[in-house]
Design a protein around this motif. Structure first.
Motif, PDB file in Angstrom:
ATOM      1  N   ALA A 125     -43.752 -21.006  37.043  1.00 44.71           N
ATOM      2  CA  ALA A 125     -42.538 -20.720  37.806  1.00 44.71           C
ATOM      3  C   ALA A 125     -41.105 -20.789  36.828  1.00 44.71           C
ATOM      4  O   ALA A 125     -40.354 -19.880  36.994  1.00 44.71           O
ATOM      5  CB  ALA A 125     -42.329 -21.628  39.082  1.00 44.71           C
ATOM      6  N   GLU A 126     -41.305 -21.799  36.122  1.00 42.81           N
ATOM      7  CA  GLU A 126     -39.959 -21.824  35.155  1.00 42.81           C
ATOM      8  C   GLU A 126     -40.107 -20.749  34.217  1.00 42.81           C
ATOM      9  O   GLU A 126     -38.908 -20.184  33.999  1.00 42.81           O
ATOM     10  CB  GLU A 126     -40.046 -23.129  34.353  1.00 42.81           C
TER      11      GLU A 126
ATOM     12  N   GLU B 145     -39.030 -17.662  36.193  1.00 43.15           N
ATOM     13  CA  GLU B 145     -37.538 -17.692  36.479  1.00 43.15           C
ATOM     14  C   GLU B 145     -36.631 -17.147  35.596  1.00 43.15           C
ATOM     15  O   GLU B 145     -35.767 -16.649  35.698  1.00 43.15           O
ATOM     16  CB  GLU B 145     -37.124 -19.239  37.233  1.00 43.15           C
ATOM     17  N   LYS B 146     -37.023 -17.701  34.026  1.00 47.07           N
ATOM     18  CA  LYS B 146     -36.371 -17.473  33.069  1.00 47.07           C
ATOM     19  C   LYS B 146     -36.394 -15.895  32.408  1.00 47.07           C
ATOM     20  O   LYS B 146     -35.456 -15.427  32.051  1.00 47.07           O
ATOM     21  CB  LYS B 146     -36.768 -18.349  31.765  1.00 47.07           C
TER      22      LYS B 146
ATOM     23  N   ASP C  35     -37.133 -13.427  34.741  1.00 48.76           N
ATOM     24  CA  ASP C  35     -36.475 -12.695  36.067  1.00 48.76           C
ATOM     25  C   ASP C  35     -35.778 -13.738  36.982  1.00 48.76           C
ATOM     26  O   ASP C  35     -36.493 -14.184  37.782  1.00 48.76           O
ATOM     27  CB  ASP C  35     -37.460 -11.906  36.493  1.00 48.76           C
ATOM     28  N   PRO C  36     -34.693 -13.793  36.924  1.00 46.44           N
ATOM     29  CA  PRO C  36     -33.819 -14.467  37.819  1.00 46.44           C
ATOM     30  C   PRO C  36     -34.134 -14.193  39.068  1.00 46.44           C
ATOM     31  O   PRO C  36     -33.913 -15.136  39.991  1.00 46.44           O
ATOM     32  CB  PRO C  36     -32.341 -14.579  37.275  1.00 46.44           C
ATOM     33  N   ASP C  37     -34.297 -12.886  39.376  1.00 43.80           N
ATOM     34  CA  ASP C  37     -34.541 -12.279  40.921  1.00 43.80           C
ATOM     35  C   ASP C  37     -35.705 -12.606  41.366  1.00 43.80           C
ATOM     36  O   ASP C  37     -36.346 -12.172  42.718  1.00 43.80           O
ATOM     37  CB  ASP C  37     -34.097 -10.925  40.830  1.00 43.80           C
ATOM     38  N   VAL C  38     -36.937 -13.092  40.777  1.00 49.55           N
ATOM     39  CA  VAL C  38     -38.190 -13.464  40.947  1.00 49.55           C
ATOM     40  C   VAL C  38     -38.067 -14.311  42.347  1.00 49.55           C
ATOM     41  O   VAL C  38     -37.265 -15.208  42.453  1.00 49.55           O
ATOM     42  CB  VAL C  38     -39.214 -14.120  39.999  1.00 49.55           C
ATOM     43  N   THR C  39     -39.052 -13.856  43.232  1.00 52.22           N
ATOM     44  CA  THR C  39     -39.134 -14.516  44.513  1.00 52.22           C
ATOM     45  C   THR C  39     -40.599 -15.520  44.456  1.00 52.22           C
ATOM     46  O   THR C  39     -41.511 -14.744  44.438  1.00 52.22           O
ATOM     47  CB  THR C  39     -39.299 -13.798  45.763  1.00 52.22           C
TER      48      THR C  39
ATOM     49  N   ILE D 133     -36.165 -26.164  39.017  1.00 51.90           N
ATOM     50  CA  ILE D 133     -36.315 -24.940  38.249  1.00 51.90           C
ATOM     51  C   ILE D 133     -35.950 -23.666  39.109  1.00 51.90           C
ATOM     52  O   ILE D 133     -36.037 -22.497  38.905  1.00 51.90           O
ATOM     53  CB  ILE D 133     -37.797 -24.568  37.964  1.00 51.90           C
ATOM     54  N   GLY D 134     -35.614 -23.969  40.447  1.00 47.65           N
ATOM     55  CA  GLY D 134     -34.848 -22.932  41.134  1.00 47.65           C
ATOM     56  C   GLY D 134     -35.812 -22.190  42.373  1.00 47.65           C
ATOM     57  O   GLY D 134     -35.579 -21.426  42.867  1.00 47.65           O
ATOM     58  N   VAL D 135     -36.911 -22.899  42.359  1.00 43.20           N
ATOM     59  CA  VAL D 135     -37.973 -22.503  43.600  1.00 43.20           C
ATOM     60  C   VAL D 135     -37.571 -23.037  44.694  1.00 43.20           C
ATOM     61  O   VAL D 135     -37.451 -24.577  44.855  1.00 43.20           O
ATOM     62  CB  VAL D 135     -39.220 -22.832  43.256  1.00 43.20           C
TER      63      VAL D 135
END
Length: 176
Positions: free
Chosen positions: A92-93, A96-97, A99-103, A122-124
């Protein structure tokens, strides 16, 4: 209007439409499942496809999941945490790095406070415990889908404005 000018406008519009649509079919939300358990992957596939989603790929490890994401660009990644190779958190990390738009929707039997904090860091935003309840999984996917659609509407409004601005500019440019 001159033929050159029409060709120019068509090319620009085509490029913008391709960018906005991202090369996907617009009717179904696409998903890849990254889980080392074939049983869990099949359960997820059956459930989500019965409810209008399209599973476009499976990966059994984080490395495979990253490669598949880069190739297929799904709308949503359903990601297990405990897997061979790099685990779901590291996967996931990396996603995220890149593609910041990943869901990402994470699923795991490991849902303690420490894991929750790691996942949030990590933004999830969503972690569902295994075994999951079908209605919870589907409701979470709907939230993610609506969030993505709202972001696309904002992007489409931006590009519609850009197209209008482009048309104004091309109307004032003399084409030879």
């Amino acid at each position: 209007q001159s033929l050159d000018r029409l060709k120019y406008q068509f090319i620009i519009r085509s490029q913008i439409n391709l960018f906005v649509k991202g090369g996907h079919k617009m009717d179904k939300t696409t998903i890849i499942v990254v889980d080392d358990s074939p049983f869990a992957s099949k359960q997820i596939k059956d459930l989500v496809e019965e409810n209008g989603y399209e599973v476009i790929g499976y990966a059994k490890s984080g490395e495979e999941g990253i490669k598949m994401y880069e190739e297929l660009h799904p709308d949503i990644v359903i990601l297990d945490i405990i897997m061979p190779g790099i685990d779901g958190i590291e996967t996931a990390e990396i996603l995220e790095k890149s593609d910041p738009d990943v869901t990402i929707l994470m699923l795991s039997s490991l849902c303690d406070t420490g894991t929750l904090e790691e996942v949030r860091a990590i933004g999830v935003k969503y972690l569902i415990p295994k075994p999951w309840e079908d209605d919870v999984l589907l409701a979470t996917l709907e939230l993610l889908k609506k969030h993505k659609e709202e972001n696309k509407k904002e992007d489409n409004n931006y590009y519609t404005w850009k197209i209008k601005a482009l048309n104004i500019k091309t109307n004032t440019i003399k084409m030879k």
